[in-house]
Design a protein around this motif. Structure first.
Motif, PDB file in Angstrom:
ATOM      1  N   PHE A  71     -66.082   2.372  39.313  1.00  0.00           N
ATOM      2  CA  PHE A  71     -65.368   2.819  38.122  1.00  0.00           C
ATOM      3  C   PHE A  71     -65.923   2.166  36.856  1.00  0.00           C
ATOM      4  N   GLY A  72     -66.357   0.896  36.961  1.00  0.00           N
ATOM      5  CA  GLY A  72     -66.949   0.245  35.805  1.00  0.00           C
ATOM      6  C   GLY A  72     -68.224   0.940  35.355  1.00  0.00           C
ATOM      7  N   ALA A  73     -69.027   1.415  36.320  1.00  0.00           N
ATOM      8  CA  ALA A  73     -70.251   2.146  35.975  1.00  0.00           C
ATOM      9  C   ALA A  73     -69.921   3.482  35.319  1.00  0.00           C
ATOM     10  N   ILE A  74     -68.955   4.219  35.875  1.00  0.00           N
ATOM     11  CA  ILE A  74     -68.602   5.532  35.326  1.00  0.00           C
ATOM     12  C   ILE A  74     -68.074   5.397  33.900  1.00  0.00           C
ATOM     13  N   THR A 101     -62.770  -3.848  36.675  1.00  0.00           N
ATOM     14  CA  THR A 101     -63.345  -2.608  36.133  1.00  0.00           C
ATOM     15  C   THR A 101     -63.576  -2.726  34.638  1.00  0.00           C
ATOM     16  N   LEU A 102     -62.630  -3.327  33.931  1.00  0.00           N
ATOM     17  CA  LEU A 102     -62.781  -3.522  32.487  1.00  0.00           C
ATOM     18  C   LEU A 102     -64.031  -4.336  32.160  1.00  0.00           C
ATOM     19  N   PHE A 103     -64.240  -5.422  32.889  1.00  0.00           N
ATOM     20  CA  PHE A 103     -65.406  -6.253  32.627  1.00  0.00           C
ATOM     21  C   PHE A 103     -66.699  -5.533  33.005  1.00  0.00           C
ATOM     22  N   GLY A 104     -66.685  -4.826  34.119  1.00  0.00           N
ATOM     23  CA  GLY A 104     -67.872  -4.064  34.506  1.00  0.00           C
ATOM     24  C   GLY A 104     -68.189  -2.968  33.499  1.00  0.00           C
ATOM     25  N   ALA A 105     -67.154  -2.264  33.028  1.00  0.00           N
ATOM     26  CA  ALA A 105     -67.352  -1.203  32.043  1.00  0.00           C
ATOM     27  C   ALA A 105     -67.881  -1.761  30.731  1.00  0.00           C
TER      28      ALA A 105
END
Length: 324
Positions: free
Chosen positions: A114-117, A199-203
């Protein structure tokens, strides 16, 4: 093919050297920590009143031998796939890690995906419409998120959404005593907040990489040609610009996985999620050397493997990498 094989061989030797250095540091650092592993195992009263028992345990686990001998024995056991026996859990280290690692992957896999998307979509739109209100707003939001420590944001979410609002549980993986779909729903409910934080950090990380790449590609001649043909703005962005801006994403996702592993450990501790984070915490507090060795080695292998695969795939996709 020769360039590709030579590039992969060179990368392999680099990663093997890195692995050897990591293995050595994993052995040395826990032994440099203050404290004795048998204090937590026996309790302070027994530890100080029974020096004979402590000496017997040291001999049993090989901690009475000189450090070089311990190091050689440690390497020999690793070569045989023997991670040792945990003082704290009274189980083989590999069995403990295998159980805990699956719960860490339950958090990591959806978080990376989800972070990538979200990072790709937001970064593409902001980079395409740079210096706009949308670009300023999204960049400010992700910069704020990226500047905060993982554990601080996790604590903030626990305080607001779990403690004050009571929407999500405070901690744990499941309440227990459930089966089937009920257990699955309960696990999803418990993992919602930690996955959202990761997810927030990955995004945020992906956003800045993709935004920069889209801005760079937008100035290429083929983009002007596509616009001159009368293509829709959406088609130019997603079919031409983003397709060429996606090359760095291979490395980014691998680095994402590495950062997520380290960040997930602290987030797991905040949410009392029974994965590798709580395992490492317990091992540090108990001075459990075999468990610390095994935990850090598995985490390091995951990060090295992800980065190695990224280097190989990137070389296959972009000939300039292996040619250079």
């Amino acid at each position: 093919m020769a360039d590709r094989a030579g590039y992969i061989a060179g990368q392999t030797s680099r990663y093997l050297l890195s692995l050897f250095i990591i293995v050595t540091l994993i052995f040395l650092i826990p032994r440099m920590m203050p404290g004795d592993p048998f204090v937590s195992l026996l309790g302070e009263e027994v530890y100080y009143r029974s020096p004979e028992l402590v000496a017997e345990l040291r001999a049993q686990y090989g901690l009475d031998r000189p450090l070089p001998e311990q190091y050689i024995s440690y390497l020999q056991n690793l070569m045989q796939g023997n991670f040792g026996y945990s003082f704290h859990y009274s189980q083989p280290v590999w069995d403990v890690i295998a159980y805990k690692m699956k719960w860490t992957l339950v958090l990591l896999i959806p978080s990376v995906f989800f972070g990538a998307i979200f990072g790709i979509v937001a970064g593409s739109l902001a980079g395409w419409r740079r210096v706009s209100g949308m670009d300023t707003g999204i960049t400010s939001l992700f910069l704020f998120v990226y500047s905060m420590p993982h554990y601080w944001l996790a604590m903030l979410f626990v305080l607001i959404f779990a403690f004050y609002l009571g929407i999500f549980p405070l901690s744990g993986i499941t309440v227990g005593g459930l089966d089937g779909w009920q257990k699955l729903r309960d696990v999803l409910w418990h993992m919602a907040l930690p996955v959202f934080v990761l997810t927030l950090f990955g995004a945020a990380y992906n956003y800045f990489i993709i935004r920069s790449s889209v801005i760079q590609v937008s100035g290429e001649g083929f983009v002007l040609t596509a616009q001159a043909k009368g293509l829709k703005e959406r088609d130019v962005l997603f079919c031409h610009v983003l397709r060429n801006a996606m090359l760095p994403l291979v490395t980014v996702i691998a680095l994402d996985f590495g950062f997520m592993v380290s960040g997930a450990l602290l987030v797991e501790i905040v949410f009392s999620w029974g994965g590798m984070g709580t395992l490492v915490y317990d091992a540090v507090m108990a001075r459990d050397y075999p468990l610390l060795h095994g935990s850090f080695l598995v985490i390091a292998l995951c990060v090295l493997a992800a980065n190695f695969m990224a280097d190989v795939i990137y070389a296959v996709i972009d000939p300039r990498v292996r040619g250079g």
